[in-house]
Design an enzyme around this catalytic site. Sequence first.
Site, mmCIF file in Angstrom:
data_model
loop_
_atom_site.group_PDB
_atom_site.id
_atom_site.type_symbol
_atom_site.label_atom_id
_atom_site.label_comp_id
_atom_site.label_asym_id
_atom_site.label_seq_id
_atom_site.Cartn_x
_atom_site.Cartn_y
_atom_site.Cartn_z
ATOM 1 N N GLU A 1 -6.311 -6.060 6.070
ATOM 2 C CA GLU A 1 -5.284 -6.825 7.311
ATOM 3 C C GLU A 1 -6.134 -7.709 7.747
ATOM 4 O O GLU A 1 -5.098 -8.647 8.046
ATOM 5 C CB GLU A 1 -4.885 -5.394 7.780
ATOM 6 N N HIS B 1 -4.710 8.656 11.844
ATOM 7 C CA HIS B 1 -3.000 8.020 11.580
ATOM 8 C C HIS B 1 -2.145 7.960 12.105
ATOM 9 O O HIS B 1 -0.911 8.567 11.798
ATOM 10 C CB HIS B 1 -3.315 8.169 9.961
#
Length: 324
Positions: free
Chosen positions: A61, A130
């Site tokens: 990322e 998550h």
Amino acid sequence: MSRKISYRAAMREAMHEALANDPRVFLMGEDVGRYGGTYAFSKGFLDEFGPERIRDTPLSELGFVGAGIGAALGGMRPIVEVMTVNFSLLALDQIVNTAAALRHMSGGQFSVPLVIRMTTGAGRQLAAQHSHSLEGWYAHIPGIKVLAPATIEDARGMLAPALDDPDPVVIFEHAGLFNLEGELPDDWSADISSARVRRAGKDVVIITHGGSLPKALAAAQALAEQGVEAEVLDLRVLRPLDGASIMASVARCRRAVVVDEGWKSGSLAAEVVARIMENAFYELDAPVVRVCSEEVPIPYAKHLEEAALPQADKIVAAVKGLFA
């Protein structure tokens, strides 16, 4: 006229339209190409638009968000997809120190017309790593706009003005909404500056955003059956907050409950409450109440996860407490 469509399909249509109409637009992220996106938002795009405009990236990322910033500085209009909000933490330096600050640091010479989309929220048994709702973290940062489309119209309509914006825009898409189906009106255009009243009321306003909107609407329906008319205000735009709409709803209803899937400490809900106290204290007939996630890492077990998150019954209880 309207047509039935899902939130997922509405967002996919918005991206397809952007790619088809503007050669500067391209999509990049993990598995957006051959796999069609982790949540099938870009299914078929690689075959239609080719690998130059649908770019699968390495699992970095920090790297591909930085590449998106560079492309935006070079005149492109990148849509960078970060698989889930927790992975965006790996790119915080790029988003906060670079994209958000470049206009200021260059004295207005440079802008970063970048859109970063990411999935947020809990409720899917994906456990502590998550299931984050970190919208409030990004709403803290000057130099970016933060959006939370919670309806099919906003999923369809918010991407175009986000791509037109000269500064970075971060879009939080709650995974619990992806399979939501409803009627998309012909006029689905959306702005990226104002909140929206999703249900009119006069006794209390429930202020929320994103995945908590359906819960707030369900709570309002339950309250109506008990004689309490609750207004539901969808913030939609988390930075900059639409203070005028918040204060108008508070003045109209004189009681407020703020619902936020983030944790209560240092939350976006805390900011909303602070602004109400600063600007509409004398309009209130009762203290403002917050309904947030419990202060724990989100559990995996379904019953514990449900207990940790804001739910319609918790909202109803909070509202009824204002009238006790």
